[in-house]
Design an enzyme around this catalytic site. Structure first.
Site, PDB file in Angstrom:
ATOM      1  N   HIS A 167       0.812  -1.211   0.000  1.00 26.68           N
ATOM      2  CA  HIS A 167       0.000   0.000   0.000  1.00 26.68           C
ATOM      3  C   HIS A 167       0.847   1.263   0.000  1.00 26.68           C
ATOM      4  O   HIS A 167       0.482   2.256  -0.647  1.00 26.68           O
ATOM      5  CB  HIS A 167      -0.949  -0.036   1.200  1.00 26.68           C
ATOM      6  CG  HIS A 167      -1.930  -1.167   1.141  1.00 26.68           C
ATOM      7  ND1 HIS A 167      -1.750  -2.344   1.829  1.00 26.68           N
ATOM      8  CD2 HIS A 167      -3.076  -1.313   0.433  1.00 26.68           C
ATOM      9  CE1 HIS A 167      -2.761  -3.153   1.567  1.00 26.68           C
ATOM     10  NE2 HIS A 167      -3.574  -2.565   0.723  1.00 26.68           N
ATOM     11  N   ASP A 246     -20.758  -3.943  -8.396  1.00 27.83           N
ATOM     12  CA  ASP A 246     -19.774  -4.405  -9.369  1.00 27.83           C
ATOM     13  C   ASP A 246     -19.029  -3.206  -9.948  1.00 27.83           C
ATOM     14  O   ASP A 246     -19.650  -2.195 -10.326  1.00 27.83           O
ATOM     15  CB  ASP A 246     -20.475  -5.180 -10.484  1.00 27.83           C
ATOM     16  CG  ASP A 246     -19.530  -5.554 -11.609  1.00 27.83           C
ATOM     17  OD1 ASP A 246     -18.676  -6.426 -11.393  1.00 27.83           O
ATOM     18  OD2 ASP A 246     -19.634  -4.938 -12.689  1.00 27.83           O
ATOM     19  N   GLY A 247     -17.709  -3.292 -10.007  1.00 27.67           N
ATOM     20  CA  GLY A 247     -16.898  -2.176 -10.467  1.00 27.67           C
ATOM     21  C   GLY A 247     -17.227  -1.736 -11.870  1.00 27.67           C
ATOM     22  O   GLY A 247     -17.263  -0.526 -12.171  1.00 27.67           O
ATOM     23  N   ASP A 265      -7.509  -2.021  -7.239  1.00 26.84           N
ATOM     24  CA  ASP A 265      -6.966  -3.015  -6.307  1.00 26.84           C
ATOM     25  C   ASP A 265      -7.702  -4.340  -6.494  1.00 26.84           C
ATOM     26  O   ASP A 265      -8.329  -4.866  -5.571  1.00 26.84           O
ATOM     27  CB  ASP A 265      -7.119  -2.498  -4.873  1.00 26.84           C
ATOM     28  CG  ASP A 265      -6.369  -3.345  -3.858  1.00 26.84           C
ATOM     29  OD1 ASP A 265      -5.485  -4.116  -4.261  1.00 26.84           O
ATOM     30  OD2 ASP A 265      -6.678  -3.248  -2.654  1.00 26.84           O
TER      31      ASP A 265
END
Length: 400
Positions: A167, A246-247, A265
């Site tokens: 990260h 959902d992306g 990510d």
């Protein structure tokens, strides 16, 4: 007529299992309980069909023994299914092997498994979530360091001893390359809250939208002790807006030039569902939502020549990703990361380069070492036909 009833029951049972197992039983109960439940259902149906085999078959010992013994075994398995599942998970994650197939060896292994902390497993409609804790009491521990490791569908997601490298590299690397901290950020994935935790350290950031498809991950990120201990309650922060969606679907409904930065990510594209999130169509939508000076940062595979040879491939993942991202209209692509690979790309012709003098001292040494230019890995083999598309999927990971 009598023969058609068992056949009809068989077809109906197959139809029921075809829908119930993937949609209801496996996501809700897991494979152990689902198998036991279906076995008991079959035993009940078989028992009810005995009169169609022979008159008074219920009263004959040979028929009853065929049904009652397996049913009793299934019932006993149902009582011990949690212990059996734990034995399987511990043996799998901690590499436990039975040296000899005898009662004494099995008993010794069983007692040894009790020393290993419980593997916490959750089932969701999207994935199996495993939280594994290392144990100094066990000689079979995968990681000698105390801490937890998260696996999604048995693939490593993060380890407590090293998650900050990932990260910090992603956040500090992206900000250093763009030479500014963005105000409005979108995170695609990151339901564990760890990436949001790192971003929240920067007061310049005004808003973070986090999109996660799995509500179970968000629940764990907000309520599970191990997650909240690591993410410091980031998912409850007022600057973070969580969207359970959902992306791909979320991005299609976003306004143009809305985000200053998009942090992707996602797990690596090991399945068709994930491959669509690495498609040229998806990257085009992401590009549309970026401000003119915006950027995208995502983790991704970067194969060295040795790794290409080991994977027996002449087309490394970075070539497919490079060609796909360029086909989406991004002008600049920059790759970095010795042991955690990342792709940084922009809409404009911006020449990305690290300025190590501007990297904050707060970054850990391992993350700083990871900020190494790997653009050389992107060179060679350009081929416009090697673009991953929803309509012409192209495998990214070797062997897929």
């Amino acid at each position: 007529m009598r023969a058609s009833i068992p056949l009809a029951m068989s077809y109906l049972g197959g139809l029921f299992a075809g829908f119930a197992v993937p949609l209801i039983l496996n996501p809700g109960w897991g494979p152990f309980k689902a198998i036991i439940f279906l076995g008991l259902i079959n035993a009940v149906i078989a028992f009810s069909l005995l009169p169609f085999v022979e008159k008074n078959a219920w009263l004959k010992p040979r028929y009853l023994s065929w049904l009652l013994l397996p049913t009793a075994a299934l019932y006993m398995s149902s009582l011990y299914s949690p212990q059996l599942e734990q034995a399987y998970l511990k043996a799998s994650y901690f590499k436990v092997q039975i040296p000899d197939l005898n009662v004494a060896a099995i008993k010794n292994i069983w007692n040894g498994l009790k020393l290993i902390p419980t593997v916490q497993r959750w089932y969701s409609p999207y994935q199996k979530i495993d939280l594994v804790q290392s144990s100094a009491a066990s000689s079979w521990a995968m990681d000698p360091l105390e801490g937890v490791t998260l696996y999604l569908d048995r693939r490593l997601q993060f380890n407590e001893s090293s998650y900050q490298i990932y990260h910090e590299s992603m956040v500090y690397g992206a900000f250093n390359l763009r030479k500014k901290v963005p105000e409005n950020i979108l995170i695609l994935g990151g339901g564990d809250g760890l990436l949001a935790t790192e971003l929240l350290k920067h007061p310049e950031i005004k808003r973070i939208d986090l999109v996660e498809i799995d509500p179970k991950m968000i629940e764990l990120g907000k309520e599970n002790f191990h997650f909240t201990r690591l993410n410091q309650g980031s998912l409850e922060n007022p600057r973070v807006n969580v969207h359970i969606e959902d992306g791909f679907a979320f991005m299609k409904h976003q306004a143009p030039e809305q985000f200053d930065a998009v942090f992707i990510d996602f797990p690596y594209p090991h399945s068709p569902d994930l491959l669509r999130l690495y498609s040229v169509e998806f990257y085009k939508i992401v590009r549309r939502t970026l401000t003119p000076k915006g950027f995208v940062i995502m983790d991704g595979p970067l194969y060295s020549p040795d790794e290409m040879q080991a994977a027996n491939t002449k087309t490394p993942p970075q070539w497919v990703l490079r060609d796909t991202i360029k086909s989406a209209g991004f002008k600049n692509i920059f790759a970095f990361g010795n042991f955690e690979g990342f792709y940084f790309f922009t809409k404009d012709e911006f020449k990305a380069q690290f300025d190590y003098g501007r990297i904050p001292q707060a970054i850990s040494n391992p993350a700083l070492v990871n900020l190494q230019n790997l653009n050389g890995y992107l060179e060679g083999g350009e081929d416009t036909s090697r673009v991953n598309s929803l309509f012409r999927p192209y495998p990214i990971m070797p062997g897929r």
